[in-house]
Design a protein around this motif. Structure first.
Motif, PDB file in Angstrom:
ATOM      1  N   GLU A  49       0.843  -1.191   0.000  1.00 24.66           N
ATOM      2  CA  GLU A  49       0.000   0.000   0.000  1.00 24.66           C
ATOM      3  C   GLU A  49       0.883   1.246   0.000  1.00 24.66           C
ATOM      4  O   GLU A  49       1.708   1.427   0.889  1.00 24.66           O
ATOM      5  CB  GLU A  49      -0.922   0.012   1.225  1.00 24.66           C
ATOM      6  CG  GLU A  49      -2.062   0.994   1.095  1.00 24.66           C
ATOM      7  CD  GLU A  49      -3.136   0.753   2.138  1.00 24.66           C
ATOM      8  OE1 GLU A  49      -4.137   1.477   2.121  1.00 24.66           O
ATOM      9  OE2 GLU A  49      -2.959  -0.146   2.977  1.00 24.66           O
ATOM     10  N   PRO A  50       0.750   2.126  -0.995  1.00 22.42           N
ATOM     11  CA  PRO A  50       1.622   3.301  -1.089  1.00 22.42           C
ATOM     12  C   PRO A  50       1.339   4.310   0.025  1.00 22.42           C
ATOM     13  O   PRO A  50       0.254   4.352   0.597  1.00 22.42           O
ATOM     14  CB  PRO A  50       1.292   3.880  -2.462  1.00 22.42           C
ATOM     15  CG  PRO A  50      -0.094   3.396  -2.758  1.00 22.42           C
ATOM     16  CD  PRO A  50      -0.199   2.050  -2.118  1.00 22.42           C
ATOM     17  N   VAL A  51       2.330   5.150   0.296  1.00 21.42           N
ATOM     18  CA  VAL A  51       2.233   6.096   1.395  1.00 21.42           C
ATOM     19  C   VAL A  51       1.070   7.063   1.209  1.00 21.42           C
ATOM     20  O   VAL A  51       0.395   7.428   2.171  1.00 21.42           O
ATOM     21  CB  VAL A  51       3.572   6.856   1.563  1.00 21.42           C
ATOM     22  CG1 VAL A  51       3.921   7.633   0.315  1.00 21.42           C
ATOM     23  CG2 VAL A  51       3.521   7.771   2.777  1.00 21.42           C
ATOM     24  N   ASP A  52       0.799   7.482  -0.043  1.00 28.40           N
ATOM     25  CA  ASP A  52      -0.281   8.442  -0.240  1.00 28.40           C
ATOM     26  C   ASP A  52      -1.631   7.852   0.124  1.00 28.40           C
ATOM     27  O   ASP A  52      -2.493   8.536   0.658  1.00 28.40           O
ATOM     28  CB  ASP A  52      -0.281   8.967  -1.683  1.00 28.40           C
ATOM     29  CG  ASP A  52      -0.424   7.867  -2.706  1.00 28.40           C
ATOM     30  OD1 ASP A  52       0.165   6.788  -2.511  1.00 28.40           O
ATOM     31  OD2 ASP A  52      -1.126   8.083  -3.717  1.00 28.40           O
ATOM     32  N   ARG A  53      -1.818   6.559  -0.162  1.00 29.28           N
ATOM     33  CA  ARG A  53      -3.090   5.935   0.176  1.00 29.28           C
ATOM     34  C   ARG A  53      -3.244   5.752   1.680  1.00 29.28           C
ATOM     35  O   ARG A  53      -4.330   5.943   2.235  1.00 29.28           O
ATOM     36  CB  ARG A  53      -3.207   4.582  -0.532  1.00 29.28           C
ATOM     37  CG  ARG A  53      -4.586   3.947  -0.429  1.00 29.28           C
ATOM     38  CD  ARG A  53      -4.650   2.663  -1.235  1.00 29.28           C
ATOM     39  NE  ARG A  53      -4.338   2.924  -2.632  1.00 29.28           N
ATOM     40  CZ  ARG A  53      -4.125   1.963  -3.518  1.00 29.28           C
ATOM     41  NH1 ARG A  53      -4.168   0.687  -3.150  1.00 29.28           N
ATOM     42  NH2 ARG A  53      -3.847   2.275  -4.779  1.00 29.28           N
ATOM     43  N   VAL A  54      -2.156   5.379   2.342  1.00 32.51           N
ATOM     44  CA  VAL A  54      -2.209   5.179   3.795  1.00 32.51           C
ATOM     45  C   VAL A  54      -2.558   6.484   4.512  1.00 32.51           C
ATOM     46  O   VAL A  54      -3.509   6.553   5.290  1.00 32.51           O
ATOM     47  CB  VAL A  54      -0.871   4.625   4.314  1.00 32.51           C
ATOM     48  CG1 VAL A  54      -0.884   4.567   5.840  1.00 32.51           C
ATOM     49  CG2 VAL A  54      -0.617   3.241   3.744  1.00 32.51           C
ATOM     50  N   VAL A  55      -1.783   7.548   4.247  1.00 28.56           N
ATOM     51  CA  VAL A  55      -2.004   8.793   4.980  1.00 28.56           C
ATOM     52  C   VAL A  55      -3.264   9.507   4.492  1.00 28.56           C
ATOM     53  O   VAL A  55      -3.897  10.254   5.253  1.00 28.56           O
ATOM     54  CB  VAL A  55      -0.783   9.727   4.889  1.00 28.56           C
ATOM     55  CG1 VAL A  55       0.423   9.069   5.541  1.00 28.56           C
ATOM     56  CG2 VAL A  55      -0.472  10.110   3.456  1.00 28.56           C
ATOM     57  N   GLY A  56      -3.652   9.280   3.239  1.00 26.99           N
ATOM     58  CA  GLY A  56      -4.922   9.833   2.769  1.00 26.99           C
ATOM     59  C   GLY A  56      -6.084   9.232   3.528  1.00 26.99           C
ATOM     60  O   GLY A  56      -7.051   9.928   3.875  1.00 26.99           O
ATOM     61  N   GLY A  57      -5.989   7.931   3.812  1.00 23.66           N
ATOM     62  CA  GLY A  57      -7.014   7.284   4.622  1.00 23.66           C
ATOM     63  C   GLY A  57      -7.041   7.813   6.034  1.00 23.66           C
ATOM     64  O   GLY A  57      -8.115   7.999   6.631  1.00 23.66           O
ATOM     65  N   TRP A  58      -5.868   8.073   6.595  1.00 23.15           N
ATOM     66  CA  TRP A  58      -5.821   8.655   7.936  1.00 23.15           C
ATOM     67  C   TRP A  58      -6.478  10.035   7.959  1.00 23.15           C
ATOM     68  O   TRP A  58      -7.247  10.346   8.875  1.00 23.15           O
ATOM     69  CB  TRP A  58      -4.365   8.792   8.395  1.00 23.15           C
ATOM     70  CG  TRP A  58      -3.699   7.497   8.727  1.00 23.15           C
ATOM     71  CD1 TRP A  58      -4.299   6.293   8.943  1.00 23.15           C
ATOM     72  CD2 TRP A  58      -2.295   7.278   8.884  1.00 23.15           C
ATOM     73  NE1 TRP A  58      -3.356   5.338   9.215  1.00 23.15           N
ATOM     74  CE2 TRP A  58      -2.122   5.904   9.193  1.00 23.15           C
ATOM     75  CE3 TRP A  58      -1.185   8.094   8.788  1.00 23.15           C
ATOM     76  CZ2 TRP A  58      -0.870   5.343   9.412  1.00 23.15           C
ATOM     77  CZ3 TRP A  58       0.070   7.538   9.009  1.00 23.15           C
ATOM     78  CH2 TRP A  58       0.225   6.178   9.320  1.00 23.15           C
TER      79      TRP A  58
END
Length: 289
Positions: free
Chosen positions: A67-76
């Protein structure tokens, strides 16, 4: 920025006291630090977007490094903003790209991406939406933001993020010294850990999460209506109104009025029970000192 410079920052347009209970619900280990007038920043302690991230962070896909960083922190960011009155902005970078994702309430998040050399690859309209949701100047600030979407051989991805932060500075954003977009996550965590106002945010279970949330509500503007004389008066009034309304609905065999009466009864009864419980807990706490 290098290929190993992977990291992220979460900016929240609220003070740390307001952000704290919501951030705990992310079930992630983070450091919470003030970031200017009316802003806070969350610095992730783990790396859920990396294969070497500690177990238990993020989704199973994230733990496997898929899972790319943008998707992880975007979800947060989306999780922080849902149900809150303040927006959350994720800044992220992974060596190949950098970008931002703004989440506000239940509205669809808006974001923008730059390649490592600063080449813009997002939609121009995103910056107008970005400015509108943050209450930025629709003329001057939007002009600066739109400049970040145009080709500039002198501006790499880090420069683009710094330009974005400069615009946000007009709303009060001021990142602590050393928290620099583009730096590796390890460095960001080390810098945040030594800041005097940094505090640890960790998941402590649903019971503690509910308690913290109720504490925050009690300290807020709704506090007098949750605990204390006003709360007891309101709960008593709900019971007093709910009982006859329920009986009246039962006599008329009206399911709608019965439901309305029961709602008032339940809310009133819970309000009285909560006030009594908190009073006894506070008394026990004082006697135990």
């Amino acid at each position: 920025m290098t290929a190993t410079s992977v990291g992220a920052l979460l900016l929240c347009r609220a003070d740390p006291e307001t952000v704290r209970p919501v951030a705990r619900l992310l079930q992630e280990s983070m450091l919470l630090v003030p970031a200017g007038d009316g802003w806070s920043v969350l610095v992730p302690e783990g790396k859920p977007w990396r294969k070497d991230g500690p177990p238990g962070y993020g989704s199973p896909a994230a733990e496997q490094g898929t899972e790319p960083v943008d998707r992880v922190v975007g979800g947060w960011a989306a999780a922080l903003a849902v149900g809150s009155t303040w927006p959350a902005l994720a800044l992220w970078w992974d060596g190949d790209r950098s970008g931002c994702t703004l989440a506000a309430g239940f509205r669809r998040p808006v974001g923008y991406v730059w390649l490592a050399d600063g080449t813009p690859v997002g939609e121009d309209e995103a910056m107008r939406t970005f400015a509108a949701r943050l209450g930025l100047d629709p003329v001057l600030d939007v002009q600066v933001l739109e400049g970040l979407t145009r080709a500039d051989p002198e501006a790499d991805a880090d420069t683009r993020l710094r330009g974005l932060l400069a615009v946000l500075g007009r709303t009060g954003v001021e990142l602590p010294t050393g928290l620099t977009p583009g730096d590796p996550a390890d460095r960001l965590r080390s810098v945040a850990a030594i800041l005097p106002q940094a505090e640890q945010i960790e998941w402590a279970g649903w019971r503690d999460a509910v308690r913290v949330e109720l504490d925050a509500v009690e300290r807020g503007s709704l506090g007098p209506w949750v605990l204390g004389p006003r709360a007891r008066a309101l709960a008593t009034a709900q019971v007093a109104a709910g009982l006859p309304l329920t009986l009246w609905g039962a006599r008329r065999r009206s399911g709608g009025w019965i439901a309305a009466g029961l709602v008032l009864l339940v809310q009133g009864a819970l309000g009285l029970a909560y006030d009594r419980f908190r009073g006894e807990a506070d008394a026990a706490g004082r006697s135990g000192r």
